[in-house]
Design an enzyme around this catalytic site. Structure first.
Site, PDB file in Angstrom:
ATOM      1  N   LYS A  54      42.000  35.897  21.598  1.00 18.78           N
ATOM      2  CA  LYS A  54      41.451  36.681  22.713  1.00 18.78           C
ATOM      3  C   LYS A  54      39.934  36.500  22.786  1.00 18.78           C
ATOM      4  O   LYS A  54      39.369  36.314  23.865  1.00 18.78           O
ATOM      5  CB  LYS A  54      41.812  38.168  22.536  1.00 18.78           C
ATOM      6  CG  LYS A  54      43.276  38.449  22.821  1.00 18.78           C
ATOM      7  CD  LYS A  54      43.735  39.859  22.439  1.00 18.78           C
ATOM      8  CE  LYS A  54      45.251  39.951  22.645  1.00 18.78           C
ATOM      9  NZ  LYS A  54      45.841  41.247  22.260  1.00 18.78           N
ATOM     10  N   GLN A  98      44.226  46.480  19.319  1.00 18.64           N
ATOM     11  CA  GLN A  98      45.355  45.611  18.978  1.00 18.64           C
ATOM     12  C   GLN A  98      46.450  46.408  18.272  1.00 18.64           C
ATOM     13  O   GLN A  98      46.175  47.178  17.346  1.00 18.64           O
ATOM     14  CB  GLN A  98      44.850  44.454  18.086  1.00 18.64           C
ATOM     15  CG  GLN A  98      45.891  43.409  17.758  1.00 18.64           C
ATOM     16  CD  GLN A  98      46.351  42.598  18.971  1.00 18.64           C
ATOM     17  OE1 GLN A  98      45.618  42.430  19.944  1.00 18.64           O
ATOM     18  NE2 GLN A  98      47.567  42.114  18.924  1.00 18.64           N
ATOM     19  N   ASP A 121      44.778  46.679  28.873  1.00 16.97           N
ATOM     20  CA  ASP A 121      46.192  46.489  28.527  1.00 16.97           C
ATOM     21  C   ASP A 121      47.111  47.183  29.541  1.00 16.97           C
ATOM     22  O   ASP A 121      48.318  46.931  29.552  1.00 16.97           O
ATOM     23  CB  ASP A 121      46.483  47.106  27.147  1.00 16.97           C
ATOM     24  CG  ASP A 121      46.450  46.101  26.004  1.00 16.97           C
ATOM     25  OD1 ASP A 121      46.822  44.940  26.240  1.00 16.97           O
ATOM     26  OD2 ASP A 121      46.078  46.504  24.892  1.00 16.97           O
TER      27      ASP A 121
HETATM   28  N1  GUN Z   1      50.266  43.569  20.176  1.00 16.18           N
HETATM   29  C1  GUN Z   1      51.207  42.723  20.655  1.00 16.18           C
HETATM   30  N2  GUN Z   1      51.057  42.542  21.989  1.00 16.18           N
HETATM   31  C2  GUN Z   1      50.004  43.309  22.354  1.00 16.18           C
HETATM   32  C3  GUN Z   1      49.348  43.536  23.601  1.00 16.18           C
HETATM   33  O1  GUN Z   1      49.733  43.022  24.655  1.00 16.18           O
HETATM   34  N3  GUN Z   1      48.274  44.361  23.562  1.00 16.18           N
HETATM   35  C4  GUN Z   1      47.869  44.963  22.418  1.00 16.18           C
HETATM   36  N4  GUN Z   1      46.814  45.787  22.488  1.00 16.18           N
HETATM   37  N5  GUN Z   1      48.435  44.782  21.247  1.00 16.18           N
HETATM   38  C5  GUN Z   1      49.506  43.943  21.218  1.00 16.18           C
END
Ligand code: GUN
Length: 289
Positions: A54, A98, A121
């Site tokens: 990311k 996350q 998100d």
């Molecule tokens: N963990 C796995 N997929 C995601 C996601 O799309 N966003 C976040 N914040 N954590 C994750």
């Protein structure tokens, strides 16, 4: 019948490049660089890789990226305090925590605490509600990526029967909401661990989306010939990444299918970047779409 392999890697690159151009234009207009802050708590190996990806993607798109790496023992109060500071910091446009979080932290309490205007998100109840009402502020990253891949091979989804395997808050549920949006207009069935006669359900799907986290769960007997099969699963088997779909066998019967890796995975980050730009636009009163 030959199967179309849907190339998520190439599609995601196009989307990231497009967002990168929009970021450059935004910076030129406003003098502000969109800034995404990612919080990672603990040392989960997969999460570390996702967060690094990311960060890299943000920088490549011309955005600012900050990652807070917190100890696994971090308390809920400490995490809430950091989120509170980021919520009111005008230099921060997007916030992502996350998942999964360590046991001592209640996930929903954290997601509820992120400012809905910075919630890239789209997990905050206000943003889930806006999506449910058909007026999304941010599109949920993985479901949006799935829809973009579906539309590549099926530009008109109107009236198509989409069957979703899995009812998670991150994928299954918001995927259903996206597919019934006006303009998308699919008919949606969401299946889960209590669904009866699962193969009967999945065999009716024009579009089958697997998001249950079980390696090779979807077999060719469960798929209608010619169906579009979207595999959201990322499972590790003997050190290898495999999806929720038994790819080798299902590819013989499907009309189109996403591989793992290189299918849905890269689309999630591409949509995250888009949301980070949208967040910056919202906070500087620029048109967000
Ligand atoms: N963990 C796995 N997929 C995601 C996601 O799309 N966003 C976040 N914040 N954590 C994750």
């Amino acid at each position: 019948m030959s199967v179309t392999i849907i190339d998520g890697k190439a599609t995601a690159k196009r989307l990231r490049d497009e967002t990168g151009k929009q970021v450059a234009a935004f910076i030129e207009q406003t003098g502000t660089t969109p800034h995404l802050v990612v919080i990672l708590v603990g040392e989960d190996a997969a999460s570390q890789v996702y967060v690094r990806n990311k960060e890299k993607a943000c920088l490549a798109a011309g955005m600012r990226s900050t990652v807070h790496r917190l100890a696994a023992e971090t308390s809920q109060a400490e995490l809430l305090e950091l989120i509170g500071k980021l919520n009111t910091d005008p230099q921060v446009h997007g916030i992502l925590v996350q998942l999964p979080l360590p046991k001592q932290i209640e996930e929903q309490a954290i997601l509820d605490a992120i400012s809905p205007m910075k919630d890239v998100d789209a997990f905050h109840p206000e943003n889930v509600g806006l999506l449910a009402q058909g007026r999304p502020r941010f599109l949920p990253c993985t479901p949006a990526g799935c829809l973009q891949l579906i539309q590549q091979v099926c530009p008109d989804t109107s009236g198509k029967h989409a069957v979703i395997l899995g009812r998670s808050e991150i994928v299954g549920k918001p995927m259903g909401l996206l597919l019934i949006q006006r303009g998308v207009d699919a008919t949606v069935t969401i299946c889960h661990s209590r669904t009866r006669n699962l193969a009967d359900m999945t065999s009716q799907a024009d579009i089958l989306i697997a998001a249950i986290g079980k390696a090779n769960f979807v077999t060719e007997q469960m798929v209608k010939p010619g169906a579009i099969v979207i595999d959201v699963g990322i499972n590790r088997v003997d050190g290898k990444l495999v999806g929720d779909v038994d790819y080798q066998n299902v590819a013989h019967i499907a009309g189109a299918i996403t591989p793992v890796p290189g299918g849905v995975g890269p689309m999630t980050i591409a949509n995250l970047l888009k949301n980070a730009l949208t967040a910056a636009q919202l906070q500087t009163n620029q048109s967000a779409r």
